[in-house]
Each structure stands twice: as C-alpha cells, then as structure tokens.
Write an enzyme that holds these catalytic residues in place. Sequence first.
Site, PDB file in Angstrom:
ATOM      1  N   ASP A 147       5.610  -3.637   8.703  1.00 25.54           N
ATOM      2  CA  ASP A 147       6.696  -3.643   7.719  1.00 25.54           C
ATOM      3  C   ASP A 147       7.199  -5.070   7.507  1.00 25.54           C
ATOM      4  OD1 ASP A 147       8.935  -3.106   6.152  1.00 25.54           O
ATOM      5  OD2 ASP A 147      10.174  -2.571   7.893  1.00 25.54           O
ATOM      6  N   ASN A 161       9.627  -5.907   5.004  1.00 21.19           N
ATOM      7  CA  ASN A 161      10.957  -6.053   4.383  1.00 21.19           C
ATOM      8  C   ASN A 161      12.062  -5.283   5.111  1.00 21.19           C
ATOM      9  OD1 ASN A 161      10.229  -3.503   3.701  1.00 21.19           O
ATOM     10  ND2 ASN A 161      10.710  -3.676   1.519  1.00 21.19           N
ATOM     11  N   ASP A 170      12.562  -2.175   5.885  1.00 19.63           N
ATOM     12  CA  ASP A 170      13.011  -0.818   5.543  1.00 19.63           C
ATOM     13  C   ASP A 170      12.433   0.227   6.508  1.00 19.63           C
ATOM     14  OD1 ASP A 170      10.396  -0.717   4.745  1.00 19.63           O
ATOM     15  OD2 ASP A 170      10.800  -0.059   2.691  1.00 19.63           O
ATOM     16  N   ASP A 214       4.018  -1.759   4.700  1.00 20.31           N
ATOM     17  CA  ASP A 214       3.806  -2.021   3.275  1.00 20.31           C
ATOM     18  C   ASP A 214       2.555  -2.873   3.038  1.00 20.31           C
ATOM     19  OD1 ASP A 214       4.887  -4.635   4.002  1.00 20.31           O
ATOM     20  OD2 ASP A 214       6.855  -3.640   3.934  1.00 20.31           O
ATOM     21  N   ASP A 218      -8.139   5.958  -0.468  1.00 24.44           N
ATOM     22  CA  ASP A 218      -8.228   7.377  -0.149  1.00 24.44           C
ATOM     23  C   ASP A 218      -8.229   8.130  -1.481  1.00 24.44           C
ATOM     24  OD1 ASP A 218      -7.911   9.887   1.311  1.00 24.44           O
ATOM     25  OD2 ASP A 218      -7.055   8.647   2.901  1.00 24.44           O
ATOM     26  N   ASP A 225     -10.921  12.875   0.433  1.00 27.61           N
ATOM     27  CA  ASP A 225     -10.095  13.827   1.160  1.00 27.61           C
ATOM     28  C   ASP A 225     -10.464  15.284   0.880  1.00 27.61           C
ATOM     29  OD1 ASP A 225      -7.404  14.080   2.660  1.00 27.61           O
ATOM     30  OD2 ASP A 225      -7.085  15.380   0.928  1.00 27.61           O
ATOM     31  N   GLU A 229     -14.616  13.581   3.873  1.00 26.56           N
ATOM     32  CA  GLU A 229     -14.045  14.450   4.895  1.00 26.56           C
ATOM     33  C   GLU A 229     -14.612  15.846   4.664  1.00 26.56           C
ATOM     34  OE1 GLU A 229      -9.697  15.771   6.678  1.00 26.56           O
ATOM     35  OE2 GLU A 229     -10.009  15.801   4.537  1.00 26.56           O
ATOM     36  N   HIS A 269      -5.795   9.702  11.425  1.00 28.58           N
ATOM     37  CA  HIS A 269      -4.376  10.026  11.216  1.00 28.58           C
ATOM     38  C   HIS A 269      -4.092  11.526  11.300  1.00 28.58           C
ATOM     39  CE1 HIS A 269      -6.299  10.974   7.509  1.00 28.58           C
ATOM     40  NE2 HIS A 269      -5.215  11.578   7.065  1.00 28.58           N
ATOM     41  N   ASP A 270      -5.132  12.340  11.447  1.00 28.12           N
ATOM     42  CA  ASP A 270      -4.942  13.791  11.548  1.00 28.12           C
ATOM     43  C   ASP A 270      -5.149  14.298  12.964  1.00 28.12           C
ATOM     44  OD1 ASP A 270      -4.492  14.127   8.825  1.00 28.12           O
ATOM     45  OD2 ASP A 270      -6.622  14.381   8.387  1.00 28.12           O
TER      46      ASP A 270
HETATM   47  C1  GLC Z   1      -6.882  15.714   4.717  1.00 28.34           C
HETATM   48  C2  GLC Z   1      -6.014  14.555   5.161  1.00 28.34           C
HETATM   49  C3  GLC Z   1      -4.739  15.090   5.712  1.00 28.34           C
HETATM   50  C4  GLC Z   1      -4.044  15.870   4.631  1.00 28.34           C
HETATM   51  C5  GLC Z   1      -4.948  16.911   3.995  1.00 28.34           C
HETATM   52  C6  GLC Z   1      -4.410  17.364   2.687  1.00 28.34           C
HETATM   53  O1  GLC Z   1      -7.256  16.526   5.758  1.00 28.34           O
HETATM   54  O2  GLC Z   1      -6.705  13.746   6.041  1.00 28.34           O
HETATM   55  O3  GLC Z   1      -3.914  14.095   6.229  1.00 28.34           O
HETATM   56  O4  GLC Z   1      -2.913  16.491   5.145  1.00 28.34           O
HETATM   57  O5  GLC Z   1      -6.243  16.428   3.726  1.00 28.34           O
HETATM   58  O6  GLC Z   1      -4.547  16.361   1.737  1.00 28.34           O
HETATM   59 CA    CA Z   2       8.485  -1.987   4.183  1.00 27.33          CA
END
Ligand code: GLC
Ligand code: CA
Length: 558
Positions: free
Chosen positions: A21, A23, A25, A29, A98, A199, A256, A328-329
């Site tokens: 980050d 700035n 907040d 970013d 993405d 995705d 994915e 991230h999942d």
């Molecule tokens: C994919 C993404 C996940 C998201 C889902 C719906 O699995 O990686 O983070 O919640 O799709 O878009």
């Molecule tokens: Ca920021």
Amino acid sequence: MTKKWWHDKVAYQIYPKSFFDTNGDGIGDLKGVISKLDYLKELGVDIIWLSPIYQSPFVDQGYDISDYYRIDETFGTMEDFDTLLAEAKKRNMYIVMDLVINHCSDQHQWFQKALKDPEGEYGDYFYFRKGTNGNPPSNYRSYFGGSAWEKVPGTDYYYLHMFAKEQPDLNWNNPKLLNELYTMINWWLEKGVAGFRIDAIINIKKDLSFQSFPPDGPDGLASVWRMVESVNGVGDLLEDLKKNTFEKYQAFTVAEVFNMKKDELIEFVGENGHFSTMFDFSAHSLSFGEHGWYDSNPIQFEDFRKVLFHSQLECQDVGFLANIIENHDEPRGVNRYLPDYAQNQDGTKMLGTISVLLRGLPFLYQGQEIGMQNCPIDSIEDYNDINTHGEYQMALDAGFTEEDALQVCYINSRDNARTPMQWDDTVNGGFTSGKPWLKVNPNYKELNVKTELGDENSVLSYYKKLIALRKSENYKEVFTYGTFVPIFENEPDIFAYERRLDNQSVIVLANFGKEAKTLVLDQIADRPVLLTNQPDVQIADNQITLKSCQVIVAGTTE
Ligand code: GLC
Ligand code: CA
C-alpha cells in the site's frame, strides 16, 4: 513440441489488495506493485499474474467485475496500469490479467438493465428462469453455499449465480454477449498485457434443462458441480474464445480448471489446446470434503505424492501444467502439505524445491517465497472472505460448535493466503502506514522480506537460489523440457524424481519423514550437488542419507 516464449518462464501471483500500500488507505495498490518490480525481478520472476484490479464492489474481492474497462480506484488509475506495463516491459517482465468471464457483478450495467427487464435484450445476457410452485428452477447449491438461484423481487423470475448472488452467471449462448467479451479481451491484449489467468472457466457451459439432482446435504440442495459434470460441449466455447482472442496475439493463458473430463487433457493444453497451460489442482483437491470445508480431509503424504506423479506423467507428452502449492483461494501450502514437525524453514524450502523443479510452469504465490503461513483469527467477524462465512454457516448447520466451525475456517480459509505481505518488522509488517484491510499475521516480526534478504540461510535466499538454478544456462533446458521420471515412488516419506533430457539428468530427493533415511542410488556420489537446504550432505558411492526435511538436487555426472 514447438517451443513457445513462455515455456521456460517463472510466474508469480500478486493479490493486489494485500501486496503493498503506497497511500496509507490500508489497501495495496498498483503503485505498490510498481515499486516492488525490482524485488520480483531479483527473485527471478518473469510473468506476473495480477488477481482482478477491475472496477468492482468487492463482494468477492474483485472476482465480481462491474466494469471490465476500468481499474478500480482503490488500486489506482489506468495511467498507473500503463506505467506498470511499461515498467514491466523495461525489465523483460510480463503482466497477466485475471479474466473473470463466467459471471460479472450484479452492479455491472448489463445486469442492472437486465433486472429491469428480464425478458429484454440484456435479460438474455444472463440466465433468468421462472420458478416452479414458488420454488427456484432447480435445487443447485452455489459454490459459496445457499441456492444458486436468486429471486428477482416483484417477478416470477430467478437468475442463476454459481458463486455469490452478487455474481450473476453470463449467458454464453448469446452471440451478442460473446462479442462484447471478445472485444474487451482484445482491447486488453492490444494494450500490451501478455495474457490471462482464466477464472472459473469450466463453468461457462450450462445444461439448459436445469434439472435438479438428488440432494447431497442437510439443506436439501445438490452442488452445482453436478450440473457442470453432467454437461458436454464446453470445448466448443473454449475453442471459439481462443480463436477470436488469444490466438491472434500469441497470448499466454493459464486456466482454472477443476473438473476436466477424462481424456480431455490434450484438448485443453495440448499443442493446439484451448489454453497455454492450466493449474494442477490435484494435490489441492485431495482435501475437498464431500459437503464442504467441515468434512475436508487432512492430506496424507502418500496421496500427495501419488497425485502429483500422476499429473506429471499424464501431461508430459501432451503439454505443460502450471504447478502451485498455494494461491489466493487456498490456505498456505506449508500448513497444508507439511506435517507439523516439518512446518519450519527446512520443510518450507523442501516443499518449494519439489514444486518448482517439477515439469511445467512454476507459479509462486505472494509470500510463499518468504515462507508465509496460515494466520490465526479469533472470531468469525474478523474473516472478510465471503466463502469463509458461507462455509462457517454450513459447518454450524451440520451441527458443529462455533469453536469447531472456527477451527474449520482456520484450516481452510482463503483469508489465510490473503493476509498482507510481510515486508519488514515494523508495524503491520511494513505493508501499510494505515489500518490494513485484513489482519497482518503476527509472525511478521520474524518472517518478513527485509530480515530474510539479510540472511543467506533464509527461505527467501533459498528461493532465489532455487529459481536461479532452474533458469541457469546449464540446467534450463532439462528443467523446462526434460522428462519427469519418478524414483522411489513406493518408499515411505520420500518424494523423489529425475528430470532427464538427452545426456542431461538431474535428481531431486526429498525426505518428508521425521527420521533420517538412507537410500541406495546408482553412482549418486559422482553427481555434483547443485542445491540443498541442509548443507551437511552424506553421500558415499551408491548411498545417500537424507536427514528429516532435507532436500538435495544433484546434477549430471561429470
Ligand atoms: C475463482 C477465483 C475465486 C473466486 C471464484 C469466483 O475460483 O479464484 O477467488 O471466488 O473464481 O470468481
Ligand atoms: Ca492503497
């Protein structure tokens, strides 16, 4: 096999909200990403996948897009994005966006227009269906829990959402919609993005009869998976997508894909496949519970090894997989794949080594390179992730106590991987000067980039050596194109393989066990040790002894 520009690259996923980050907040970013490009370059990264940065209400952290042509203002401006592209290019790095096109946000103007007139032009961008006898059109359970159909107030209509109700599914049978999507994708490619991480793409094909399935849980619903698995023909949609977009730009695409049907591998990632590559989720899938996180399974080493070996062998004559230990999942790989006694520096380095040197594209997830771990969170309110709240509820509904349901979240929550990146040992791990949007893991004092950069034995220093080895002049070819050959595949606790190309050969040996182990391997002593996480290596003639959590990479006999 025709060589492609991306074959020998190393990729890194950034989760922008939690990266850096600038700035104050409390939210990462684009300027933050730009300021860390040199760090990533030093690490050896070529391709950067950015989780969504488009305009979004962030119900599902940007995977709900309300305008595909805008950068969300929390991340910055389109100018910042253009700077990022230019700065990446200067460093010979590639930016991959993405691509979330199975669904959009309910705030997207298409959906807003559709709501006003489900039978009109924009209604056909989505799946609006009438209910029967006051019930939804079918009994599908969305991936995040609850019915996959949401009623439109004041009408008989419901719309389909396989994820959250704020993520209506797009109708891929509508040529007009497809045209809008293709135009948008090409617009980004024209701008200079190198490609896309795609995705939830396997979900785009629906069975338009929307038949119900026998209930598979106490809520009387059946997972929407069942529909996806029962329907054929996604390949035609994917081929059309590729022909109209990626192919013209030689774009890199990584999909994915969770439930590909048997024998479809070649269609997906073969030489002329729908995608460049796709993630190997076979290890991750081992933990899937039948009904949700509450009945998920701890991963056993033998299964982990078995499924990874299977994927490697299955794909090597076909194409390239993308190898990950986390994203991230998912919770952090160290916590998921390593037994308790191995969740330390040696174990972390060992897990990284066996993953990065597999055949296929190595993808690192932010923080993996410093050994980040799951984050203890004391109350369900402190979880931000929509999926975690859904799964928590499902656990309660199944009879779990609040405490046990919370423990289920600690093990499985996506927020484990989403806590802010730990840059140094100052407040909030140096991620922000403000209040971070999600709790920083308290272990940041010891576990952070700055401390690790100054320690040649750290996980970070090790990852640098590991990536450098993979990309080294001498070994690049064998790590990229070399065959994967399992070794000791029935030996308890040993994860070992050979990579072989022409007269080159590299052996990777890892001991996941608690005790040291001696292995007999022809001429092992003649091979140069290229890398190890525990400097004391015991090799003699045809014998090698691996300590607990030791990994050794041995090169071609001189
Ligand atoms: C994919 C993404 C996940 C998201 C889902 C719906 O699995 O990686 O983070 O919640 O799709 O878009
Ligand atoms: Ca920021």
